[in-house]
Motif scaffolding. Structure first.
Motif: not given
Length: 331
Positions: A253-260, A296-306
């Protein structure tokens, strides 16, 4: 005014065809009794969500559709807005007009996508193909994940809901409890916020955001407080209660992802659930690499690139999935 007169005013209001004089009449009726406001809220609820109504084809034949539309035409034949209102309903199409027909059949049954006469309860059914929000007449607010189904009935002593899928519940306080049923699991609250995840062949999961939630399964009962979660795996297992350490439980729902320091296995699984895509790794070892980062509310393409850059991997797009290749992990 009669029930039919009130229904016409409400339909004109929701259609945007109401005159100032009629609007004044409608507001006076709503101010007469809190129950009237509830009825209006329930009709508006159906109107706003009518595109999600799950009608069987047999329930709305061409003959029935035409007959019910004629009832509407006849009911508003003396209205100065007759032509505009009828044209508006016809444009809205088969399902919206079917809803209108239901409203004219019985005002007492207003608010139901299907109505159980034996119990006298009003029952709604919502099916969300995409992320959807539902406002109930008791002022509770529910956010449905895509491909989720919610049924709700407001009965004399309890507010009942059943869920298949995933939802965030923000339940308004009331004199009667609110119960959510997921398979054999029952969740009971008076007023609180919590998330429920319940898909076929998967454990039922509950996470409490605020307040207190009681979970019942078979002969066991557990109370959950803010920040706690429970999981019910099914027959032969009890209720597993623990502190909620998953910060991404509501990411859909939030489209915010956090990984540690999370394994890529967990990272890609979470991204799959949130964005509705699939990842396949050519080497199992790649999924053991660990990643720390926040989106934070990132597009899928941004996540894949990172992930590709930081984890020394290649993520290749195919027709219906993403392929993960490479050595993995930063040297």
């Amino acid at each position: 005014m009669s029930n039919q007169d009130i229904t016409i005013l409400i339909l004109k209001d929701l259609s945007g065809e109401i005159s100032p004089r009629d609007k004044e009449q409608l507001l006076k009726w709503m101010d007469l009794d809190p129950k009237n406001r509830n009825e209006y809220a329930e009709i508006k609820l159906i109107w706003n969500h009518s595109g999600d109504i799950d009608f069987d084809e047999d329930e709305i034949s061409d003959a029935t559709f035409d007959a019910e539309l004629k009832k509407l035409e006849s009911a508003v034949q003396d209205s100065v807005d007759h032509e505009n209102l009828i044209k508006r309903q016809t444009r809205l199409g088969r399902y919206k007009t079917a809803v209108i027909a239901i409203l004219f059949i019985a005002l007492a049954a207003i608010g139901s996508f299907y109505f159980t006469k034996d119990s006298g309860s009003r029952e709604f059914k919502f099916t969300s193909k995409e992320l959807g929000e539902v406002d109930l007449s008791d002022h509770s607010h529910i956010i449905l994940n895509k491909n989720s189904t919610l049924k709700f009935s407001d009965e004399a002593t309890v507010r009942k809901a059943s869920l298949q899928g995933e939802a965030i519940f923000n339940i308004a306080k009331a004199d009667k409890p609110f119960q959510v049923r997921c398979s054999d699991v029952t969740i009971t609250v008076l007023g609180t916020s919590f998330m429920v995840k319940s898909y076929p062949d998967y454990p039922t999961e509950v996470v409490v955001v605020s307040g207190v939630v009681e979970i019942a399964y078979q002969d066991g009962q557990v109370k959950l407080l803010k920040g706690e979660r429970a999981e019910v795996q099914g027959i032969g297992h009890g209720i597993n209660k623990e502190k909620n350490l998953n910060r991404n439980f509501d990411s859909w729902y939030t489209k915010n992802l956090e990984f540690n320091d999370a394994e890529l296995r967990t990272v890609f699984k979470t991204v799959q659930e949130v964005y509705g895509v699939s990842f396949i790794a050519t080497e199992e070892e790649i999924l053991k690499c660990r990643f720390t980062g926040t989106f934070k509310d990132a597009k899928l393409e941004e996540i894949i690139k990172t992930l590709s850059y930081s984890m020394n991997i290649n993520i290749i797009a195919h027709a219906d999935y993403y392929e993960i290749k490479g050595q993995g992990c930063v040297p």
